[in-house]
Design a protein around this motif. Structure first.
Motif, PDB file in Angstrom:
ATOM      1  N   SER A 134       0.831  -1.214   0.000  1.00 51.56           N
ATOM      2  CA  SER A 134       0.000   0.000   0.000  1.00 51.56           C
ATOM      3  C   SER A 134       0.863   1.261   0.000  1.00 51.56           C
ATOM      4  O   SER A 134       0.396   2.326  -0.391  1.00 51.56           O
ATOM      5  N   HIS A 135       2.128   1.117   0.438  1.00 54.76           N
ATOM      6  CA  HIS A 135       3.021   2.280   0.407  1.00 54.76           C
ATOM      7  C   HIS A 135       3.965   2.275  -0.790  1.00 54.76           C
ATOM      8  O   HIS A 135       4.856   3.129  -0.879  1.00 54.76           O
ATOM      9  N   SER A 136       3.782   1.316  -1.684  1.00 53.78           N
ATOM     10  CA  SER A 136       4.632   1.319  -2.889  1.00 53.78           C
ATOM     11  C   SER A 136       4.221   2.514  -3.757  1.00 53.78           C
ATOM     12  O   SER A 136       3.110   3.026  -3.646  1.00 53.78           O
ATOM     13  N   THR A 137       5.128   2.949  -4.607  1.00 52.68           N
ATOM     14  CA  THR A 137       4.797   4.134  -5.411  1.00 52.68           C
ATOM     15  C   THR A 137       3.757   3.783  -6.470  1.00 52.68           C
ATOM     16  O   THR A 137       3.700   2.643  -6.964  1.00 52.68           O
ATOM     17  N   PRO A 138       2.916   4.741  -6.827  1.00 46.49           N
ATOM     18  CA  PRO A 138       1.950   4.501  -7.910  1.00 46.49           C
ATOM     19  C   PRO A 138       2.643   4.018  -9.187  1.00 46.49           C
ATOM     20  O   PRO A 138       2.121   3.168  -9.899  1.00 46.49           O
ATOM     21  N   GLN A 139       3.846   4.535  -9.451  1.00 48.42           N
ATOM     22  CA  GLN A 139       4.564   4.122 -10.659  1.00 48.42           C
ATOM     23  C   GLN A 139       4.892   2.631 -10.601  1.00 48.42           C
ATOM     24  O   GLN A 139       4.770   1.912 -11.590  1.00 48.42           O
ATOM     25  N   ARG A 140       5.279   2.155  -9.415  1.00 46.85           N
ATOM     26  CA  ARG A 140       5.603   0.731  -9.306  1.00 46.85           C
ATOM     27  C   ARG A 140       4.343  -0.112  -9.558  1.00 46.85           C
ATOM     28  O   ARG A 140       4.388  -1.118 -10.262  1.00 46.85           O
ATOM     29  N   ARG A 141       3.250   0.318  -8.972  1.00 45.64           N
ATOM     30  CA  ARG A 141       2.004  -0.444  -9.174  1.00 45.64           C
ATOM     31  C   ARG A 141       1.598  -0.428 -10.648  1.00 45.64           C
ATOM     32  O   ARG A 141       1.169  -1.438 -11.198  1.00 45.64           O
ATOM     33  N   ALA A 142       1.771   0.741 -11.259  1.00 42.59           N
ATOM     34  CA  ALA A 142       1.422   0.847 -12.693  1.00 42.59           C
ATOM     35  C   ALA A 142       2.297  -0.101 -13.518  1.00 42.59           C
ATOM     36  O   ALA A 142       1.810  -0.771 -14.432  1.00 42.59           O
ATOM     37  N   ASP A 143       3.584  -0.160 -13.185  1.00 41.46           N
ATOM     38  CA  ASP A 143       4.499  -1.028 -13.949  1.00 41.46           C
ATOM     39  C   ASP A 143       4.089  -2.497 -13.822  1.00 41.46           C
ATOM     40  O   ASP A 143       4.107  -3.255 -14.796  1.00 41.46           O
ATOM     41  N   VAL A 144       3.739  -2.899 -12.599  1.00 39.84           N
ATOM     42  CA  VAL A 144       3.328  -4.291 -12.367  1.00 39.84           C
ATOM     43  C   VAL A 144       2.106  -4.633 -13.214  1.00 39.84           C
ATOM     44  O   VAL A 144       2.058  -5.649 -13.919  1.00 39.84           O
ATOM     45  N   LEU A 145       1.109  -3.747 -13.174  1.00 37.99           N
ATOM     46  CA  LEU A 145      -0.133  -4.020 -13.898  1.00 37.99           C
ATOM     47  C   LEU A 145       0.091  -4.000 -15.403  1.00 37.99           C
ATOM     48  O   LEU A 145      -0.478  -4.812 -16.146  1.00 37.99           O
ATOM     49  N   ASP A 146       0.936  -3.086 -15.834  1.00 42.75           N
ATOM     50  CA  ASP A 146       1.223  -2.998 -17.261  1.00 42.75           C
ATOM     51  C   ASP A 146       1.896  -4.285 -17.756  1.00 42.75           C
ATOM     52  O   ASP A 146       1.573  -4.805 -18.821  1.00 42.75           O
ATOM     53  N   ARG A 147       2.821  -4.800 -16.939  1.00 49.22           N
ATOM     54  CA  ARG A 147       3.522  -6.036 -17.307  1.00 49.22           C
ATOM     55  C   ARG A 147       2.525  -7.207 -17.430  1.00 49.22           C
ATOM     56  O   ARG A 147       2.593  -8.005 -18.350  1.00 49.22           O
ATOM     57  N   ILE A 148       1.611  -7.290 -16.487  1.00 49.91           N
ATOM     58  CA  ILE A 148       0.615  -8.381 -16.532  1.00 49.91           C
ATOM     59  C   ILE A 148      -0.252  -8.232 -17.783  1.00 49.91           C
ATOM     60  O   ILE A 148      -0.504  -9.200 -18.506  1.00 49.91           O
ATOM     61  N   GLY A 149      -0.681  -7.005 -18.047  1.00 52.09           N
ATOM     62  CA  GLY A 149      -1.523  -6.760 -19.230  1.00 52.09           C
ATOM     63  C   GLY A 149      -0.796  -7.113 -20.511  1.00 52.09           C
ATOM     64  O   GLY A 149      -1.367  -7.733 -21.423  1.00 52.09           O
ATOM     65  N   THR A 150       0.477  -6.739 -20.582  1.00 53.53           N
ATOM     66  CA  THR A 150       1.264  -7.020 -21.794  1.00 53.53           C
ATOM     67  C   THR A 150       1.349  -8.520 -22.038  1.00 53.53           C
ATOM     68  O   THR A 150       1.168  -9.003 -23.159  1.00 53.53           O
TER      69      THR A 150
END
Ligand code: NAD
Length: 484
Positions: free
Chosen positions: A63-79
């Motif tokens: 919950s304290h990870s940066t929004p950018q890190r969360r975005a990167d994780v989700l983007d990788r899964i989507g890709t």
């Protein structure tokens, strides 16, 4: 993945590790029951509770990870989902029985959902800066993650329904325990396997496969689970709501439908028939958005029924992987028995049989049924209860007003469609159909991935899924005051 490959290593994913369970289950191909698709571990209550503890411990970190890190994780899964839509679509078609075309489209949509929520992670759920009524005071409204979320999903859309829960949950900083339906454990595991390689901290995402009664109920009962999102039958949803709401968990339910497609006298009848066929029978009618009630204005009733009957005769029913098949099997033996029992019910209650409703033999032993059509009365059970199979009924309406009244005369309220060339009626219908989604000259079973999804009345409870509105469930609001 090669067609026919058996998935044997389908294990729980708990606290960043793959785990076996004391017992295992198997999922079979509904198009060819001699083929086992996956042998999977079955979690008991103790194992599900271990996953909940792991999610609890991971929450502060994620919950304290940066929004950018969360975005990167989700983007990788989507890709990865988009890149592998063909082989994962094959797995989905083999395990659940959707045709390959539908299955590949579902996996692609799941990928798009993860990509959409990568953007949402950066938007942060949407806060507000507002003026204070007091001089020198600043006020803002921010959104924070809810905590540990339990995500319980049905068998009929094993990539897309989990995606529209897991992606917003992670985007907004929650940790997740995901419990897919047992019938599609192989798909749940394949999705988890992709997520496991997306650089999440251990415990932020957990997979528990197993029965609703053991693994699912553990999520419902646990005081450590702050929010529960459930998609499935109305009966199970209501039971879950009672228990979880009593312990003050946040609850979101998506539970079934008895959706109407209204066909008015001024409609393009060929288009209306297309909408009815796609809406009522594709995916073997096993969609919460299926238009199982076709409400047709008297003036075109007989012409519409005749055209629809002709179309049903031409549909190809067969193995989900066979080229040119329109409708695959229903998901398992129990569903086929239930669907055939509904055909008997329809006959017993005096509905007029138009077409289909028979078990079919094909080259492979699967759960095949011809699409069934009956002329019914509004009081008939087939016109009132969710069937979740390839059976639709036609109801006659004298005019638009009666059609709208019939459309709303149901305990459900997921979606409703209308086929008409009248702008006035289309606009009136959009406003007065008591549902979460309306479709004009489109099939009910077809929705976008970036806008709210969900229903009213018996079809849903709590905030909508998908799109920006998903933040309402996966975040909690905090109001901050500060002396400037
Ligand atoms: P189901 O209610 O039998 O099961 C859904 C999930 O709940 C499964 O994972 C199951 O294991 C779990 N479960 C069952 N009992 C539980 C309990 N006591 N505690 C916790 N978890 C429990 O539904 P199903 O047969 O898998 O799916 C079909 C239903 O899902 C239909 O009614 C359909 O309309 C609905 N559905 C709704 C939507 C929607 O968004 N509105 C989408 C897809 C499916």
């Amino acid at each position: 993945m090669i067609h026919g490959e058996l998935h044997q290593n389908v294990r729980q994913y708990i606290n960043g590790r793959w785990e076996t369970s004391a017992t295992t289950g198997v999922s079979a191909n509904p198009s060819d029951t001699s083929e086992v698709v996956a042998e999977y571990a079955r979690a008991d209550r103790r194992q599900a509770e271990a996953a909940i503890r792991a999610a609890t411990e991971a929450f502060p970190h994620w919950s304290h990870s940066t929004p950018q890190r969360r975005a990167d994780v989700l983007d990788r899964i989507g890709t990865e989902l988009l890149a592998r839509k063909d082989d994962l679509g094959m797995l989905l078609a083999r395990e659940e029985g959707k045709t390959l075309v539908e299955a590949v489209a579902e996996v692609a949509r799941a990928g798009q959902i993860f990509k959409f929520f990568a953007g949402e992670a950066l938007r942060g759920g949407g806060g507000e800066n507002v003026a204070s009524v007091r001089a020198g005071v600043q006020v803002d409204v921010t959104r924070e993650p809810v905590g540990v979320v339990g995500l319980i999903t049905p068998w009929n859309s094993p990539f897309v329904v989990p995606a529209w829960k897991i992606a917003p949950a992670l985007a907004h900083g929650n940790s997740v325990v995901f419990k897919p339906a047992e019938l599609v454990s192989g798909c749940g595991w394949a999705l988890a396997e992709i997520i496991s390689r997306a650089a999440l901290p251990a415990g932020a995402f957990n997979l528990v496969m197993g029965s609703g009664r053991e693994a699912g109920q553990a999520l419902v009962d646990s005081p450590l689970v702050d929010a529960l999102s459930f998609t499935g039958s109305m009966a199970n949803g209501e039971r879950i709501l009672q228990v979880a709401a009593a312990r003050r968990a946040k609850v979101q339910l998506e539970t079934g439908g008895k959706n109407a497609l209204v066909v008015l006298a001024d409609a393009d009848l060929d288009r209306a028939v297309d909408c009815a066929v796609q809406g009522a029978y594709f995916s073997a009618g096993q969609r919460c958005t299926a238009s199982s009630r076709l409400i047709v204005e008297s003036a075109v009733h007989d012409a519409f029924v005749a055209k629809l009957r002709q179309r049903l005769k031409t549909l190809k029913i067969g193995h989900a992987l066979e080229r040119g098949v329109d409708i695959g099997p229903v998901a398992d033996e129990d569903r086929l028995a239930q669907d055939l029992a509904w055909v008997d019910t329809a006959r017993e209650e005096g509905a007029e049989h138009v077409w289909g409703g028979e078990a079919l033999e094909r080259a492979t032993a699967g759960h095949y049924m011809s699409p069934a059509l009956f002329l019914a009365k509004p009081s008939h059970r087939i016109a009132r209860e969710e069937i979740f199979g390839p059976l639709a009924c036609v109801l006659r309406a004298d005019d638009y007003d009666e059609a709208l009244a019939l459309c709303n005369d149901t305990p459900f309220g997921l979606c409703a469609g209308i086929c008409t060339n009248s702008l006035k009626h289309a606009m009136h219908f959009r406003r007065h159909a008591v549902v979460g989604m309306t479709m004009v000259n489109l099939p009910t079973a077809g929705v976008d991935f970036h806008v709210p999804f969900g229903g009213r009345k018996g079809s849903g409870y709590g905030p909508r899924e998908q799109g920006r509105h998903a933040a309402e469930f996966y975040t909690t609001v905090k109001t901050g005051y500060m002396l400037a």
